[in-house]
Enzyme design. Structure first.
Site, PDB file in Angstrom:
ATOM      1  N   GLU A  25     -23.855  57.603 -18.390  1.00  8.03           N
ATOM      2  CA  GLU A  25     -24.894  58.475 -18.966  1.00  8.03           C
ATOM      3  C   GLU A  25     -24.648  59.928 -18.575  1.00  8.03           C
ATOM      4  O   GLU A  25     -23.865  60.214 -17.663  1.00  8.03           O
ATOM      5  CB  GLU A  25     -26.276  58.012 -18.499  1.00  8.03           C
ATOM      6  CG  GLU A  25     -26.434  57.990 -16.989  1.00  8.03           C
ATOM      7  CD  GLU A  25     -27.651  58.755 -16.503  1.00  8.03           C
ATOM      8  OE1 GLU A  25     -27.997  59.775 -17.110  1.00  8.03           O
ATOM      9  OE2 GLU A  25     -28.236  58.311 -15.494  1.00  8.03           O
ATOM     10  N   LYS A 177     -35.339  54.790  -9.263  1.00 10.76           N
ATOM     11  CA  LYS A 177     -35.482  55.947  -8.377  1.00 10.76           C
ATOM     12  C   LYS A 177     -36.691  55.795  -7.460  1.00 10.76           C
ATOM     13  O   LYS A 177     -37.767  55.397  -7.877  1.00 10.76           O
ATOM     14  CB  LYS A 177     -35.558  57.224  -9.206  1.00 10.76           C
ATOM     15  CG  LYS A 177     -34.153  57.678  -9.582  1.00 10.76           C
ATOM     16  CD  LYS A 177     -34.164  58.940 -10.360  1.00 10.76           C
ATOM     17  CE  LYS A 177     -34.635  58.676 -11.754  1.00 10.76           C
ATOM     18  NZ  LYS A 177     -33.597  58.197 -12.650  1.00 10.76           N
TER      19      LYS A 177
HETATM   20  N1  PSU Z   1     -30.118  58.350 -12.047  1.00  8.77           N
HETATM   21  C1  PSU Z   1     -29.705  59.371 -11.245  1.00  8.77           C
HETATM   22  N2  PSU Z   1     -30.040  60.635 -11.648  1.00  8.77           N
HETATM   23  C2  PSU Z   1     -30.694  60.875 -12.842  1.00  8.77           C
HETATM   24  C3  PSU Z   1     -31.104  59.795 -13.664  1.00  8.77           C
HETATM   25  C4  PSU Z   1     -30.783  58.541 -13.197  1.00  8.77           C
HETATM   26  O1  PSU Z   1     -29.082  59.154 -10.213  1.00  8.77           O
HETATM   27  O2  PSU Z   1     -30.917  62.033 -13.177  1.00  8.77           O
HETATM   28  C5  PSU Z   1     -31.801  60.034 -15.018  1.00  8.77           C
HETATM   29  C6  PSU Z   1     -31.432  58.881 -15.942  1.00  8.77           C
HETATM   30  O3  PSU Z   1     -30.813  59.424 -17.065  1.00  8.77           O
HETATM   31  C7  PSU Z   1     -32.747  58.213 -16.305  1.00  8.77           C
HETATM   32  C8  PSU Z   1     -33.676  59.384 -16.262  1.00  8.77           C
HETATM   33  O4  PSU Z   1     -32.704  57.598 -17.561  1.00  8.77           O
HETATM   34  O5  PSU Z   1     -33.239  60.071 -15.058  1.00  8.77           O
HETATM   35  C9  PSU Z   1     -35.120  58.930 -16.223  1.00  8.77           C
HETATM   36  O6  PSU Z   1     -35.932  59.962 -16.651  1.00  8.77           O
HETATM   37  P1  PSU Z   1     -37.484  59.694 -17.004  1.00  8.77           P
HETATM   38  O7  PSU Z   1     -38.083  59.250 -15.697  1.00  8.77           O
HETATM   39  O8  PSU Z   1     -38.002  61.035 -17.485  1.00  8.77           O
HETATM   40  O9  PSU Z   1     -37.521  58.655 -18.081  1.00  8.77           O
END
Ligand code: PSU
Ligand code: MN
Length: 326
Positions: A25, A177
């Site tokens: 990604e 996360k």
């Molecule tokens: N994992 C990481 N760093 C990131 C992300 C994931 O180590 O920045 C990103 C991924 O792309 C994930 C996004 O899909 O954060 C989630 O964002 P949100 O909580 O706004 O859906």
């Protein structure tokens, strides 16, 4: 979607010849990591770390390298000038990583971005949609998005979860996360029928922290081969969902729960007082955590991303060995 999809020749060739491919990604490149060069990350990533490059770009390149070293072809996924790419050239990767106007694109944002000829990094949700279009079965990320803390007042639930319920892809990650409500996130994965397979652990890893003994996974596998076998059987049962393969952050670089919780609390208060909400929350929190932990969360993040890239390559091998394309 296929109309707008451009598969890099190297990736197309590998898919056609049934050689292993790993999707990566790019929201982590555009919004997840700092852009300043960071020579000290060589301690985590090893001597091949390109210290003079912006850290986000150095990491994206290091992930591609990790996939190659494990014998697979990396397909870094992004929208560039209105076209959806599976696999980027070195120039495209560099441009995306330094583009201040690059958007954070979740699955709902790709259509408008394509129509407007914009560029952006793909979240897990968007990457899953792109994997389905391209026919890629293995994907590496850091930690998925999930249910944010405080969901009962403000239901911020990542589109990653819904996307996981409808893409037949193995997503290798270090759990979700740690800024999230992890028990709630696991409940959603259960409701959405997404197997959560711990590689060598019965507990759900907490991104930059060690696994939490109070959070069981739904199945355990000893290695990538066993994950691939479980995924194949899952899809043979006509299950439409992804398989989440989870492994802890490498122990040398993992943070303690107490250090992380302290930083998360402080960062959450800042986010609330600054009125940060919606898609801006995750990038803001990751950035503040890196500062508040004196770079420790960043080191852990880089360590786990590289570890996941290697494992995803092994899973891609395993899936092909089993003939698991259907
Ligand atoms: N994992 C990481 N760093 C990131 C992300 C994931 O180590 O920045 C990103 C991924 O792309 C994930 C996004 O899909 O954060 C989630 O964002 P949100 O909580 O706004 O859906
Ligand atoms: Mn959100």
């Amino acid at each position: 979607m296929h109309r707008h999809l451009h598969i890099h020749p190297e990736v197309a060739e590998a898919l056609h010849a049934r050689r292993p491919v790993v999707a990566l990604e790019t929201a982590v490149l555009t919004h997840g990591l700092p852009r300043e060069a960071n020579a000290s990350l060589a301690r985590v990533a090893g001597p091949a770390w390109e210290s003079s490059l912006p850290a986000n770009l150095a990491l994206a390149r290091a992930m591609e390298r990790a996939v190659r070293e494990a014998g697979a072809v990396p397909a870094t996924m992004a929208v560039i000038d209105g076209s959806l790419r599976a696999g980027l050239s070195a120039e495209e990767l560099e441009r995306l990583g330094s583009d201040a106007s690059a958007r954070k694109l979740s699955s709902r944002d790709m259509g408008p971005a394509i129509a407007q000829r914009a560029s952006g990094g793909l979240t897990v949700a968007a990457t899953l949609a792109a994997c389905t279009a391209a026919g890629i079965r293995s994907f590496a990320t850091g930690g998925i998005g999930g249910v944010h803390r405080g969901w009962s007042q403000h239901p911020d639930i990542s589109a990653d979860l819904l996307a996981l319920s409808r893409a037949q892809v193995v997503v290798t990650c270090a759990g979700a996360k740690s800024i999230l409500d992890l028990p709630a996130t696991l409940e959603w994965l259960d409701s959405l029928s997404v197997p959560v397979i711990g590689i060598g652990t019965p507990h759900f890893p907490c991104f930059t922290c060690p696994p939490d003994a109070s959070l069981p996974v739904s199945a355990v596998a000893r290695d990538a081969t066993e994950v691939a076998a479980a995924a194949r059987a899952h899809w043979q049962l006509q299950q439409p969902s992804a398989v989440l393969a989870v492994q802890p952050c490498p122990a040398t670089f993992a943070m303690t729960r107490a250090d992380l919780d302290r930083a998360v609390q402080a960062a959450e208060q800042e986010a609330a007082s600054k009125g940060i909400h919606g898609p801006a929350v995750t990038p803001f929190m990751l950035g503040r955590l890196a500062t508040l932990t004196g770079g420790k969360s960043l080191e852990a993040n880089v360590a786990l991303l590289l570890h996941n890239a290697t494992t995803a390559a092994r899973i891609a091998h395993g899936l092909l060995d089993l003939g698991a394309s259907t």
